[in-house]
Design an enzyme around this catalytic site. Sequence first.
Site, PDB file in Angstrom:
ATOM      1  N   TYR A 252      65.231  42.858  88.019  1.00 31.55           N
ATOM      2  CA  TYR A 252      65.397  44.285  87.706  1.00 31.55           C
ATOM      3  C   TYR A 252      64.054  44.921  87.357  1.00 31.55           C
ATOM      4  O   TYR A 252      63.757  46.041  87.783  1.00 31.55           O
ATOM      5  CB  TYR A 252      66.391  44.462  86.552  1.00 31.55           C
ATOM      6  CG  TYR A 252      67.722  43.791  86.802  1.00 31.55           C
ATOM      7  CD1 TYR A 252      68.372  43.919  88.021  1.00 31.55           C
ATOM      8  CD2 TYR A 252      68.324  43.000  85.825  1.00 31.55           C
ATOM      9  CE1 TYR A 252      69.578  43.292  88.262  1.00 31.55           C
ATOM     10  CE2 TYR A 252      69.530  42.369  86.066  1.00 31.55           C
ATOM     11  CZ  TYR A 252      70.152  42.513  87.282  1.00 31.55           C
ATOM     12  OH  TYR A 252      71.351  41.880  87.526  1.00 31.55           O
TER      13      TYR A 252
ATOM     14  N   GLU B 205      76.289  35.283  90.747  1.00 30.50           N
ATOM     15  CA  GLU B 205      77.285  35.578  89.722  1.00 30.50           C
ATOM     16  C   GLU B 205      78.662  35.041  90.115  1.00 30.50           C
ATOM     17  O   GLU B 205      79.437  34.604  89.253  1.00 30.50           O
ATOM     18  CB  GLU B 205      77.368  37.085  89.451  1.00 30.50           C
ATOM     19  CG  GLU B 205      76.063  37.757  89.029  1.00 30.50           C
ATOM     20  CD  GLU B 205      75.503  37.269  87.707  1.00 30.50           C
ATOM     21  OE1 GLU B 205      75.903  36.192  87.235  1.00 30.50           O
ATOM     22  OE2 GLU B 205      74.650  37.962  87.147  1.00 30.50           O
TER      23      GLU B 205
END
Length: 350
Positions: free
Chosen positions: A130, A224
Amino acid sequence: MTTQSTGLLTRVKVLDPVNPNRATAIFGGEASGILNWNDLKYPHFYKLRQRIRSLFWTANEVDMTQDVKQFPNLSQAEQEAFLKIIGLLATLDGPQTDVAAKLAHYVTDPSVKSLFATIADQESEHNHSYAYVLSSVTTFDNQVKSFETGRHDPVLLKRNERIAEVYNDFATRPTTENALKAMVYTTLLEGLFFYSGFAFFYNLARNGKMVGTSTMISYINRDELEHGKAMSDVFRAAMGENPEMNTHEFTDWIYDAYRHSVVQETLWSRYVLDGVDGIDPEEMEGYIKYRANKMLRMLGLSEIYPEHTDNPMKWIRAYVDSFDDTKTDFFEQTSRQYTKTSDLNGFDDL
């Protein structure tokens, strides 16, 4: 809950040779700390770690050249959503690194420790990604502002209240019950909380915008999905070892956690995606409920949104379903009680 589940766990010693190499339990058991992958209580955990390890990647492998050019040309609504959603993801993935490590401190089984260490490492790279995305496309001031979202945005603060409560409860009072609750919220993060944010980036990509960022998000999404499966499987194994936790009270707590999270994720998605073209709010809500059902099945519980058993956002399949090959047939059941996982019924059937 019984004393066994509510009593404080002790941090596991690094090496304790008087105990057997094969762990006797995930929490509160005995193990020497010597990890022999060919002699495990749950051989399935070796396969989980191998799957997760096979996904290894780093943020700087992704080409952001076109994204750098395109970001200034996004609409104001898209730019604001971009920065807020990156802020959301960073707020969630940072603690995921820590909570996996904290769980590992109290895990007896060294194979589960190793699995959690692998997950923690990937979560750390997610958080790095990020910062990498933001440093590629916007100013330092905007980067700082995005990462401050989780500390100041009132909608996000409200959304994350229960996450913080459950994680901090385990950090300050590490019982088996609190460890199981922390794992439940980890499945929520891995399988539900990220997904309106992921949808935003996939929506940009299907319109030819910010494809580098979308590629990065797809790598994170793939990770994830595997983390969610791994955490669900460890949760179910721990539940099998702690039958006193298999109560209507705890089941209802999980269902309440999922219902509350669906409401908060829906409110967040409507707030952060307001003014963004291409994502229908009603479809997004249906997708969130679809994800909740899917994660509940992975925990061995029943669906709570029977009208949302299919993915309502068909276009997102090109970005998600192509690598989401988790089998769910084993979880189809109507009982309120958990499906136990042991070597007898076989993780390979999942």
